[in-house]
Design a protein around this motif. Structure first.
Motif, mmCIF file in Angstrom:
data_model
loop_
_atom_site.group_PDB
_atom_site.id
_atom_site.type_symbol
_atom_site.label_atom_id
_atom_site.label_comp_id
_atom_site.label_asym_id
_atom_site.label_seq_id
_atom_site.Cartn_x
_atom_site.Cartn_y
_atom_site.Cartn_z
ATOM 1 N N ALA B 208 -9.933 5.444 -5.894
ATOM 2 C CA ALA B 208 -9.637 5.913 -4.541
ATOM 3 C C ALA B 208 -9.533 4.742 -3.574
ATOM 4 O O ALA B 208 -8.626 4.690 -2.728
ATOM 5 N N LEU B 209 -10.441 3.785 -3.738
ATOM 6 C CA LEU B 209 -10.424 2.614 -2.848
ATOM 7 C C LEU B 209 -9.136 1.825 -3.009
ATOM 8 O O LEU B 209 -8.533 1.370 -2.033
ATOM 9 N N GLU B 210 -8.680 1.666 -4.284
ATOM 10 C CA GLU B 210 -7.453 0.920 -4.554
ATOM 11 C C GLU B 210 -6.269 1.590 -3.885
ATOM 12 O O GLU B 210 -5.444 0.946 -3.226
ATOM 13 N N GLU B 211 -6.213 2.901 -4.069
ATOM 14 C CA GLU B 211 -5.126 3.669 -3.465
ATOM 15 C C GLU B 211 -5.116 3.480 -1.959
ATOM 16 O O GLU B 211 -4.069 3.261 -1.333
ATOM 17 N N ASN B 212 -6.290 3.530 -1.416
ATOM 18 C CA ASN B 212 -6.444 3.413 0.022
ATOM 19 C C ASN B 212 -5.939 2.058 0.522
ATOM 20 O O ASN B 212 -5.196 1.970 1.510
ATOM 21 N N ALA B 213 -6.317 1.019 -0.259
ATOM 22 C CA ALA B 213 -5.908 -0.335 0.128
ATOM 23 C C ALA B 213 -4.380 -0.445 0.102
ATOM 24 O O ALA B 213 -3.760 -1.022 1.003
ATOM 25 N N GLY B 214 -3.741 0.168 -0.928
ATOM 26 C CA GLY B 214 -2.268 0.150 -1.038
ATOM 27 C C GLY B 214 -1.640 0.808 0.177
ATOM 28 O O GLY B 214 -0.707 0.255 0.798
ATOM 29 N N LEU B 215 -2.168 1.951 0.522
ATOM 30 C CA LEU B 215 -1.640 2.688 1.659
ATOM 31 C C LEU B 215 -1.743 1.866 2.945
ATOM 32 O O LEU B 215 -0.814 1.813 3.756
ATOM 33 N N HIS B 216 -2.873 1.239 3.070
ATOM 34 C CA HIS B 216 -3.141 0.441 4.254
ATOM 35 C C HIS B 216 -2.104 -0.654 4.401
ATOM 36 O O HIS B 216 -1.506 -0.860 5.470
ATOM 37 N N ALA B 217 -1.859 -1.346 3.265
ATOM 38 C CA ALA B 217 -0.891 -2.459 3.281
ATOM 39 C C ALA B 217 0.493 -1.946 3.658
ATOM 40 O O ALA B 217 1.197 -2.550 4.479
ATOM 41 N N GLN B 218 0.842 -0.801 3.082
ATOM 42 C CA GLN B 218 2.174 -0.214 3.345
ATOM 43 C C GLN B 218 2.311 0.100 4.841
ATOM 44 O O GLN B 218 3.338 -0.166 5.459
ATOM 45 N N LEU B 219 1.241 0.654 5.382
ATOM 46 C CA LEU B 219 1.224 1.024 6.793
ATOM 47 C C LEU B 219 1.448 -0.200 7.668
ATOM 48 O O LEU B 219 2.199 -0.161 8.643
ATOM 49 N N LEU B 220 0.783 -1.270 7.255
ATOM 50 C CA LEU B 220 0.895 -2.518 8.027
ATOM 51 C C LEU B 220 2.349 -2.992 8.078
ATOM 52 O O LEU B 220 2.894 -3.310 9.134
ATOM 53 N N VAL B 221 2.969 -3.003 6.883
ATOM 54 C CA VAL B 221 4.362 -3.459 6.790
ATOM 55 C C VAL B 221 5.252 -2.605 7.672
ATOM 56 O O VAL B 221 6.068 -3.108 8.444
ATOM 57 N N GLN B 222 5.020 -1.287 7.565
ATOM 58 C CA GLN B 222 5.867 -0.369 8.331
ATOM 59 C C GLN B 222 5.695 -0.602 9.825
ATOM 60 O O GLN B 222 6.675 -0.634 10.590
ATOM 61 N N ALA B 223 4.433 -0.811 10.218
ATOM 62 C CA ALA B 223 4.170 -1.021 11.642
ATOM 63 C C ALA B 223 4.879 -2.282 12.138
ATOM 64 O O ALA B 223 5.479 -2.310 13.222
ATOM 65 N N ARG B 224 4.833 -3.327 11.316
ATOM 66 C CA ARG B 224 5.455 -4.584 11.713
ATOM 67 C C ARG B 224 6.966 -4.411 11.848
ATOM 68 O O ARG B 224 7.570 -4.827 12.824
ATOM 69 N N GLU B 225 7.554 -3.738 10.845
ATOM 70 C CA GLU B 225 9.000 -3.490 10.889
ATOM 71 C C GLU B 225 9.379 -2.745 12.153
ATOM 72 O O GLU B 225 10.362 -3.085 12.844
ATOM 73 N N ALA B 226 8.553 -1.719 12.428
ATOM 74 C CA ALA B 226 8.823 -0.902 13.617
ATOM 75 C C ALA B 226 8.780 -1.765 14.862
ATOM 76 O O ALA B 226 9.635 -1.661 15.769
ATOM 77 N N GLY B 227 7.801 -2.651 14.908
ATOM 78 C CA GLY B 227 7.662 -3.545 16.068
ATOM 79 C C GLY B 227 8.881 -4.433 16.237
ATOM 80 O O GLY B 227 9.433 -4.571 17.341
ATOM 81 N N VAL B 228 9.311 -5.014 15.121
ATOM 82 C CA VAL B 228 10.468 -5.910 15.170
ATOM 83 C C VAL B 228 11.696 -5.159 15.665
ATOM 84 O O VAL B 228 12.432 -5.639 16.554
#
Lengths: 301, 349
Positions: B208-228
């Motif tokens: 569960a923790l691994e999955e969570n970490a993956g999701l978190h990273a994905q979210l970060l990327v998406q947020a950055r893209e959105a910002g750009v």
């Protein structure tokens, strides 16, 4: 020479003295009674005689043997029936008697012993199913199966009904008639008076007296007591003037006169002279009970 | 004499019926009961790799000896003491010690009989091997029996009656079943079960923790893209506005010039403002909303937008709105997004 000689026996359990100082001698062929209230030290005394306990002082000699040192020899000649001794409930009468017979080199014949003790019908009955009197008879059989010269019987009739007690007494007299010396420990006055040739009265670990029952009685009070109901009024002084009379007391319509030997004759002649008939005339002699009270200062039981 | 005594004691024991039955048949009954269960002849992890008959045969040896030593021996001998049987024997030429010896002899014989029956029955019925290291087995059996019978004799020596002997024996019986391992086996099994469950929980937690970490990273990327993306659009709008203002400026706008006819002013405002709004709305706010997965809010935002009084009317009243109307919708996004991005969006507002 006495078969049992106890001198200055002393025994204590811790701080509690059970036997202070007991001496007596038992002659061959007699029934010797050890009489005393519960806790007087009777059982401890016979246990020392039987070699089951070591004494703390004094000497015990049984048939010339030391009960502790010569135990093996003593057990062959001394039969013991201990107080409240029982057998396994599921052991049958014949099995028990035959087993104990096998313990001895020259035992009595088990079959005959069972018959003599009136247990023929119960020979295949388990011990637990016997009545109290029958159980006591089995106990006596086991004490006698080694054909001993001396039998020690401790509290033999305690807990028996009067009939069983009388049967047991007859049995003990039979055993004595076969030449066995018997030491009978009891706290029943009647039993001692009826059975014993001689008695030792023990109280609080000491021997108070050793004598025949009648000797004990006469020793304490050679007194007679006459009790009657006069048919006509009688002056006290007519009786009190007699040399044999000591006291005259009235209770209701009864007169009780106490005095020495010849009291009865003296009293009846006075009554005859005065044409008075004595109804319900009774003469009472002092009993062993009175002797016991006089010797120990308190009644038995 | 000794033979007679032994024979009679045996007879007395046989008359007790239940006692010999328990010693001889209870272990056997346990062996048969567990041995005939389905799957009993497979080695079991819980029994230390033994099969059920193997385990029960070994256990039966212990049970037989323990019942003899802690129950029957103290009950019988304390009863003999209570009844004065030993004292009575002490007055005969035979010492009471013989009775104790005979008793022990009988109990040893019974223990041997019970164990022999167990071994033979287990061998024939279940093929359980006869103890392989037989001398060691024998030594353990003899020592164990000695210890238990010794305890039984001590109880018989101190118990005032047969019943007290039984009671004390029972009092020791149950803790001793724990001491010989019956209880510990159960505890050990429970411990293992709990450990297994803990390990399972740990494993699933890790996944569960691994999955969570993956999701978190994905979210970060998406947020950055959105910002750009947002920043690009903002810059494009700036450029557009600047250019548009440059084109629509006239010399009359300068100081002292004549004011433009009202119509021209309106046309200028329409050219810039509404267009900016159109650019802004779908490109910035709604796009960000959609990326967050807030699908339901996006149409609602459109609707609210449509109902609002148009910017033209506000212009007409001479009110210039300083802040973009979609700030409210943007706020959640700016809260989720990483700080540098959100700073930039704020500056654009």
């Amino acid at each position: 020479m006495p078969v049992i000689d106890v001198r200055n026996l002393h025994k204590r359990y811790g701080a509690k003295v059970a036997v202070e100082d007991v001496s007596f001698a038992v002659e061959e062929g007699e029934i010797f009674g050890v009489l005393g209230p519960n806790g007087a030290g009777k059982t401890t005394t016979v246990e020392c005689v039987a070699g089951l306990r070591a004494s703390d002082g004094g000497t015990v000699s049984v048939l010339g043997l030391d009960p502790r040192r010569d135990r093996a020899e003593l057990t062959r000649r001394l039969g013991v029936q201990l107080q409240a001794g029982r057998l396994p409930d599921k052991m049958k009468v014949r099995e028990a008697v035959e087993l104990y017979a096998s313990f001895y080199d020259r035992p009595a014949d088990p079959g005959r012993l069972i018959e003599e003790l009136g247990l023929a019908e119960q020979r295949d009955t388990r011990f637990g199913r016997l009545s109290g009197g029958q159980q006591q008879r089995v106990s006596i059989a086991l004490a006698l199966v080694g054909d001993p010269r001396i039998a020690v019987l401790d509290e033999l009739t305690t807990g028996l009904d009067p009939q069983a007690r009388r049967d047991t007494w007859r049995l003990i007299e039979d055993v004595r008639d076969r030449g066995v010396t018997i030491v009978l420990v009891t706290h029943f006055m009647e039993e001692a008076e009826r059975l014993c040739d001689r008695l030792a009265i023990i109280d609080a670990g000491r021997v108070v007296a050793v004598d025949t029952p009648s000797g004990l009685v006469s020793r304490v009070s050679p007194e007679q007591r006459v009790r009657f109901r006069p048919s006509a009024p009688l002056e006290d002084h007519l009786l009190r003037d007699l040399p044999e009379v000591r006291t005259v007391t009235r209770t209701g319509g009864q007169i009780v006169v106490t005095g020495t030997d010849g009291l009865l004759q003296a009293v009846t002649s006075v009554l005859a002279r005065n044409h008075i008939i004595a109804a319900d005339l009774r003469v009472e002699q002092s009993s062993l009970d009175d002797a016991f009270v006089a010797l120990t200062g308190r009644p038995l039981d | 004499m000794l033979a007679k005594l032994t024979y009679l004691e045996l007879k007395l024991l046989a008359r007790e019926v239940i006692v010999p039955a328990v010693v001889l048949l209870l272990p056997l009954a346990l062996l048969l009961g567990f041995g005939f269960q389905p799957g009993a002849n497979k080695a079991q992890h819980n029994l230390g790799g033994q099969t059920a008959p193997e385990y029960m045969a070994a256990l039966g040896v212990g049970i037989a000896v323990t019942i003899l030593g802690l129950s029957i021996l103290p009950t019988t001998l304390a009863g003999y003491r209570e009844k004065g049987v030993l004292r009575r024997m002490a007055t005969t030429p035979v010492r009471p010690a013989y009775l104790l010896m005979v008793q022990l002899l009988i109990y040893v014989a019974m223990a041997i009989a019970a164990v022999a029956m167990l071994i033979v029955a287990a061998r024939i019925l279940f093929g359980t091997p006869v103890p392989e290291r037989f001398p060691a087995f024998l030594a353990a059996f003899v020592l164990g029996m000695g210890a238990l019978f010794g305890i039984g004799l001590v109880i018989a020596a101190v118990a005032p009656s047969s019943k007290a002997g039984t009671g004390i024996g029972m009092l020791l019986f149950f803790p001793s079943t724990g001491a010989v391992g019956m209880l510990f086996t159960v505890l050990e099994m429970r411990r293992r079960e709990i450990l297994d469950r803990l390990a399972e929980a740990n494993a699933s937690l890790e996944v569960a923790l691994e999955e969570n970490a993956g999701l978190h990273a994905q979210l970060l990327v998406q947020a950055r893209e959105a910002g750009v993306l947002d920043e690009r659009q903002r810059m494009a709008r700036e450029i557009h506005d600047t250019l548009a203002q440059g084109f629509t400026r006239r010399p009359a706008d300068g100081p002292g010039a004549r004011p433009l006819p009202r119509r021209a002013q309106q046309a200028g405002a329409r050219g810039a403002r509404p267009r900016r709004r159109r650019h802004h709305q779908p490109g910035g706010g709604a796009a960000a909303v959609r990326q967050r997965g807030d699908h339901q809010d996006a149409p609602a935002a459109h609707l609210r937008q449509a109902r609002r009084p148009g910017p033209c009317r506000r212009r007409r009243q001479g009110v210039r709105t300083g802040s973009p109307p979609l700030t409210g919708l943007r706020r959640p996004w700016s809260q989720c997004a990483p700080a540098p991005v959100s700073d930039r969006t704020d500056s654009s507002a």
